[in-house]
Design an enzyme around this catalytic site. Structure first.
Site, PDB file in Angstrom:
ATOM      1  N   CYS A  96     -60.829  14.213 -11.622  1.00 20.63           N
ATOM      2  CA  CYS A  96     -60.800  13.535 -12.974  1.00 20.63           C
ATOM      3  C   CYS A  96     -60.720  14.703 -14.311  1.00 20.63           C
ATOM      4  CB  CYS A  96     -61.865  12.728 -13.065  1.00 20.63           C
ATOM      5  SG  CYS A  96     -62.093  11.865 -14.573  1.00 20.63           S
ATOM      6  N   CYS A  99     -64.432  14.139 -16.017  1.00 24.22           N
ATOM      7  CA  CYS A  99     -65.936  14.612 -15.494  1.00 24.22           C
ATOM      8  C   CYS A  99     -65.769  15.626 -14.219  1.00 24.22           C
ATOM      9  CB  CYS A  99     -66.649  13.118 -15.154  1.00 24.22           C
ATOM     10  SG  CYS A  99     -66.032  12.515 -13.612  1.00 24.22           S
ATOM     11  N   CYS A 144     -61.983   6.442 -12.367  1.00 26.90           N
ATOM     12  CA  CYS A 144     -62.863   7.148 -11.956  1.00 26.90           C
ATOM     13  C   CYS A 144     -64.315   6.607 -11.696  1.00 26.90           C
ATOM     14  CB  CYS A 144     -63.083   8.346 -12.563  1.00 26.90           C
ATOM     15  SG  CYS A 144     -64.324   9.575 -12.423  1.00 26.90           S
ATOM     16  N   CYS A 147     -67.131   8.376 -14.174  1.00 26.63           N
ATOM     17  CA  CYS A 147     -67.271   8.287 -15.833  1.00 26.63           C
ATOM     18  C   CYS A 147     -66.195   7.043 -16.211  1.00 26.63           C
ATOM     19  CB  CYS A 147     -66.482   9.570 -16.424  1.00 26.63           C
ATOM     20  SG  CYS A 147     -64.818   9.637 -16.101  1.00 26.63           S
ATOM     21  N   CYS A 167     -50.191   5.505  -8.735  1.00 26.86           N
ATOM     22  CA  CYS A 167     -49.463   5.871  -9.778  1.00 26.86           C
ATOM     23  C   CYS A 167     -50.438   6.384 -10.858  1.00 26.86           C
ATOM     24  CB  CYS A 167     -48.461   4.595 -10.350  1.00 26.86           C
ATOM     25  SG  CYS A 167     -47.273   5.510 -11.555  1.00 26.86           S
TER      26      CYS A 167
HETATM   27 ZN   LIG Z   1     -64.296  10.961 -14.371  1.00 25.02          ZN
END
Ligand SMILES: [Zn+2]
Length: 182
Positions: A96, A99, A144, A147, A167
């Site tokens: 991600c 984070c 995610c 976060c 996607c």
């Molecule tokens: Zn994250």
């Protein structure tokens, strides 16, 4: 006789390869998910998914590039074909961009031809989903787990054996090559 045998191999070769690839994939998904750390560059710190990261809008704006902010925090969508990660083929982990939580590995990626980085499965426990109605009909949004940053949408037209297509917006990810070279 020899020539006949050779022709047989030529005729059935591609079919056998396909069957083999599929069997390998069926066996592979759980293994891929369990052993995702094998693709992590040595020394990479893995954030704890169970500890949520909550920042204010201003803090996120300071931390992220505008394009990443738009996708991660405002559920924007990047233009198809604009992310270099769509063409990324090296071994490694896709984390991600907000984070650093590892979400996918290079083994889980496939070329969907859509112009967005696409994956058929993910690192267990790292994604959460919700239904959105942004384009009238319901779609499954995923983000995610740490976060809450929006990553993309999941569709049911992915390759076997999962049949899933995650996607993903490239600007919502950062790629960590296994060999540590950027
Ligand atoms: Zn994250």
């Amino acid at each position: 006789m020899k020539r006949r045998a050779l022709l047989k191999i030529l005729a059935f070769g591609p079919f056998l390869t396909q069957v083999h690839a599929q069997t390998k994939a069926t066996k592979g998904i759980k293994e891929m998910q369990d052993n995702w750390k094998a693709l992590l560059a040595p020394g990479t710190e893995v954030p704890n998914a169970a500890e949520p990261l909550k920042l204010s809008k201003d803090e996120w704006k300071k931390r992220l590039a505008p394009a990443s902010y738009d996708v991660l925090r405002e559920e924007g969508t990047e233009r198809a074909g604009t992310s270099p990660l769509d063409r990324e083929k090296r071994a490694g982990v896709f984390a991600c961009a907000g984070c650093g939580l590892p979400l996918f590995t290079s083994e889980m990626k496939f070329d969907s031809g859509t112009g967005w980085p696409s994956f058929f499965t993910f690192v267990p426990g790292m994604l959460q989903t919700k239904t959105d109605y942004k384009i009238i009909y319901p779609r499954t949004e995923y983000h995610c787990a740490k976060c809450g940053g929006h990553q993309g949408h999941v569709f049911d037209d992915g390759p076997a054996p999962t049949g899933k297509r995650y996607c993903n917006n490239g600007v919502a990810l950062k790629f960590i090559p296994k060999d540590g070279k950027a």
